[in-house]
Design a protein around this motif. Structure first.
Motif, PDB file in Angstrom:
ATOM      1  N   ASP A 169      12.651  57.556  39.969  1.00 37.60           N
ATOM      2  CA  ASP A 169      11.363  58.243  39.876  1.00 37.60           C
ATOM      3  C   ASP A 169      11.464  59.666  40.411  1.00 37.60           C
ATOM      4  OD1 ASP A 169      10.269  56.015  38.758  1.00 37.60           O
ATOM      5  OD2 ASP A 169       9.163  55.392  40.544  1.00 37.60           O
ATOM      6  N   VAL A 170      12.159  59.840  41.515  1.00 38.44           N
ATOM      7  CA  VAL A 170      12.322  61.186  42.078  1.00 38.44           C
ATOM      8  C   VAL A 170      13.118  62.072  41.116  1.00 38.44           C
ATOM      9  CG1 VAL A 170      13.433  62.481  43.939  1.00 38.44           C
ATOM     10  CG2 VAL A 170      12.069  60.470  44.478  1.00 38.44           C
ATOM     11  N   ALA A 171      14.193  61.518  40.530  1.00 40.37           N
ATOM     12  CA  ALA A 171      14.987  62.290  39.571  1.00 40.37           C
ATOM     13  C   ALA A 171      14.150  62.656  38.345  1.00 40.37           C
ATOM     14  CB  ALA A 171      16.231  61.506  39.161  1.00 40.37           C
ATOM     15  N   GLY A 172      13.332  61.723  37.858  1.00 35.10           N
ATOM     16  CA  GLY A 172      12.463  62.005  36.717  1.00 35.10           C
ATOM     17  C   GLY A 172      11.429  63.062  37.027  1.00 35.10           C
ATOM     18  N   LEU A 173      10.827  62.996  38.226  1.00 34.25           N
ATOM     19  CA  LEU A 173       9.846  64.006  38.616  1.00 34.25           C
ATOM     20  C   LEU A 173      10.493  65.379  38.767  1.00 34.25           C
ATOM     21  CD1 LEU A 173       7.688  61.987  41.158  1.00 34.25           C
ATOM     22  CD2 LEU A 173       6.996  62.797  38.890  1.00 34.25           C
ATOM     23  N   LEU A 174      11.721  65.415  39.282  1.00 27.76           N
ATOM     24  CA  LEU A 174      12.426  66.697  39.399  1.00 27.76           C
ATOM     25  C   LEU A 174      12.704  67.306  38.029  1.00 27.76           C
ATOM     26  CD1 LEU A 174      14.951  66.146  42.322  1.00 27.76           C
ATOM     27  CD2 LEU A 174      13.011  67.713  42.259  1.00 27.76           C
ATOM     28  N   LEU A 175      13.036  66.463  37.045  1.00 21.97           N
ATOM     29  CA  LEU A 175      13.290  66.981  35.698  1.00 21.97           C
ATOM     30  C   LEU A 175      12.029  67.506  35.028  1.00 21.97           C
ATOM     31  CD1 LEU A 175      15.922  64.663  33.980  1.00 21.97           C
ATOM     32  CD2 LEU A 175      16.130  67.070  34.540  1.00 21.97           C
ATOM     33  N   LEU A 176      10.871  67.104  35.524  1.00 27.57           N
ATOM     34  CA  LEU A 176       9.625  67.625  34.957  1.00 27.57           C
ATOM     35  C   LEU A 176       9.301  69.024  35.456  1.00 27.57           C
ATOM     36  CD1 LEU A 176       7.318  64.477  34.966  1.00 27.57           C
ATOM     37  CD2 LEU A 176       8.436  65.568  33.022  1.00 27.57           C
ATOM     38  N   VAL A 177       9.950  69.468  36.526  1.00 29.33           N
ATOM     39  CA  VAL A 177       9.740  70.820  37.053  1.00 29.33           C
ATOM     40  C   VAL A 177      10.532  71.800  36.175  1.00 29.33           C
ATOM     41  CG1 VAL A 177      10.050  72.304  39.065  1.00 29.33           C
ATOM     42  CG2 VAL A 177       9.435  69.890  39.374  1.00 29.33           C
ATOM     43  N   PRO A 178       9.861  72.788  35.552  1.00 29.40           N
ATOM     44  CA  PRO A 178      10.547  73.671  34.595  1.00 29.40           C
ATOM     45  C   PRO A 178      11.790  74.388  35.128  1.00 29.40           C
ATOM     46  CG  PRO A 178       8.189  73.898  34.358  1.00 29.40           C
ATOM     47  CD  PRO A 178       8.408  73.031  35.558  1.00 29.40           C
ATOM     48  N   PRO A 179      11.816  74.955  36.340  1.00 30.85           N
ATOM     49  CA  PRO A 179      13.053  75.612  36.781  1.00 30.85           C
ATOM     50  C   PRO A 179      14.227  74.632  36.935  1.00 30.85           C
ATOM     51  CG  PRO A 179      11.212  76.335  38.147  1.00 30.85           C
ATOM     52  CD  PRO A 179      10.711  75.227  37.290  1.00 30.85           C
ATOM     53  N   VAL A 180      13.935  73.436  37.411  1.00 28.61           N
ATOM     54  CA  VAL A 180      14.999  72.433  37.553  1.00 28.61           C
ATOM     55  C   VAL A 180      15.505  72.028  36.171  1.00 28.61           C
ATOM     56  CG1 VAL A 180      15.545  70.105  38.377  1.00 28.61           C
ATOM     57  CG2 VAL A 180      14.100  71.613  39.750  1.00 28.61           C
ATOM     58  N   ARG A 181      14.582  71.827  35.236  1.00 26.01           N
ATOM     59  CA  ARG A 181      14.957  71.446  33.870  1.00 26.01           C
ATOM     60  C   ARG A 181      15.806  72.541  33.221  1.00 26.01           C
ATOM     61  NH1 ARG A 181      10.111  70.056  32.138  1.00 26.01           N
ATOM     62  NH2 ARG A 181       9.660  72.035  31.129  1.00 26.01           N
ATOM     63  N   ALA A 182      15.443  73.819  33.451  1.00 24.92           N
ATOM     64  CA  ALA A 182      16.218  74.932  32.887  1.00 24.92           C
ATOM     65  C   ALA A 182      17.617  74.968  33.488  1.00 24.92           C
ATOM     66  CB  ALA A 182      15.501  76.252  33.123  1.00 24.92           C
ATOM     67  N   LEU A 183      17.722  74.730  34.790  1.00 30.46           N
ATOM     68  CA  LEU A 183      19.029  74.718  35.448  1.00 30.46           C
ATOM     69  C   LEU A 183      19.906  73.595  34.904  1.00 30.46           C
ATOM     70  CD1 LEU A 183      20.864  75.769  37.791  1.00 30.46           C
ATOM     71  CD2 LEU A 183      19.800  73.987  39.193  1.00 30.46           C
ATOM     72  N   VAL A 184      19.335  72.397  34.756  1.00 29.40           N
ATOM     73  CA  VAL A 184      20.097  71.262  34.221  1.00 29.40           C
ATOM     74  C   VAL A 184      20.527  71.548  32.780  1.00 29.40           C
ATOM     75  CG1 VAL A 184      19.917  68.829  33.553  1.00 29.40           C
ATOM     76  CG2 VAL A 184      19.067  69.570  35.771  1.00 29.40           C
ATOM     77  N   ALA A 185      19.633  72.149  31.986  1.00 29.51           N
ATOM     78  CA  ALA A 185      19.972  72.456  30.593  1.00 29.51           C
ATOM     79  C   ALA A 185      21.110  73.462  30.512  1.00 29.51           C
ATOM     80  CB  ALA A 185      18.742  72.985  29.852  1.00 29.51           C
ATOM     81  N   ARG A 186      21.070  74.497  31.366  1.00 23.92           N
ATOM     82  CA  ARG A 186      22.147  75.500  31.357  1.00 23.92           C
ATOM     83  C   ARG A 186      23.478  74.877  31.746  1.00 23.92           C
ATOM     84  NH1 ARG A 186      18.342  79.025  33.714  1.00 23.92           N
ATOM     85  NH2 ARG A 186      19.187  78.516  35.769  1.00 23.92           N
TER      86      ARG A 186
END
Length: 195
Positions: free
Chosen positions: A112-129
């Motif tokens: 759940d914590v990992a999923g909530l972190l992926l919903l944060v746009p800067p974190v999602r952009a970092l993971v995508a890069r």
């Protein structure tokens, strides 16, 4: 006579070696955390957290799926009108949002914590890069020159990959205009030519 292929066993990749251990450790840690929270806040709180995570994950996946469908429909309309496709949005798009929804659906606090972190746009952009860089690095190390060069190399090294268009004529079946000793010269039979 040797064929040139090595008979030595292939070395297992690190991912194949450590992935089962990582999944088992994740599973044990999730159970331990759920027990810890249940001891501190009660079993009803844990049940509410799990159900709330599942519901939130379902909503996230549903919204990302709708957004992906709208984007696909808009892409088809632009293609029919001859317009250039819209550039992809930074931040991973719908794939990482759906991954966040799946992590939220999984029962457990870490997921759940990992999923909530992926919903944060800067974190999602970092993971995508990071994912994009890792994928590009693997593709260039596999075959210098990109994906097209890798596909071409696979085609070149395919044994006897030549295709010759034509027609197969079987001699074991009787055909019209053929006698037992060969073609009947009076029948006008001609063997087929390659198309």
């Amino acid at each position: 006579m040797t064929t040139g292929t090595s008979t030595a066993p292939r070395r297992r990749s690190a991912a194949r070696t450590y992935l089962p251990l990582a999944v088992a450790a994740w599973f044990i840690l999730e159970i331990w955390l759920l027990g810890l929270v249940a001891g501190a806040a009660g079993g009803l709180t844990v049940a509410l957290l799990i159900v709330g995570g599942m519901l939130l994950g379902g909503v996230v996946i549903k919204r990302a799926g709708r957004r992906a469908f709208r984007k696909l429909a808009a892409g088809f309309q632009q293609a029919q009108q001859g317009a250039a496709p819209a550039p992809q949005q930074p931040g991973g798009g719908n794939a990482l949002i759906m991954a966040a929804g799946l992590l939220l659906i999984l029962p457990g606090l870490l997921s759940d914590v990992a999923g909530l972190l992926l919903l944060v746009p800067p974190v999602r952009a970092l993971v995508a890069r990071r994912f994009t860089r890792s994928l590009e690095r693997r593709m260039t190390s596999a075959a210098p020159g990109g994906f097209g060069a890798a596909f071409q190399q696979a085609r070149i090294h395919q044994p006897d990959g030549k295709v010759v268009r034509g027609e197969v004529i079987r001699d074991d079946r009787p055909q019209p205009g053929r006698g037992p000793s060969g073609p009947d010269p009076d029948s006008g039979y001609r063997p087929p030519l390659a198309s």
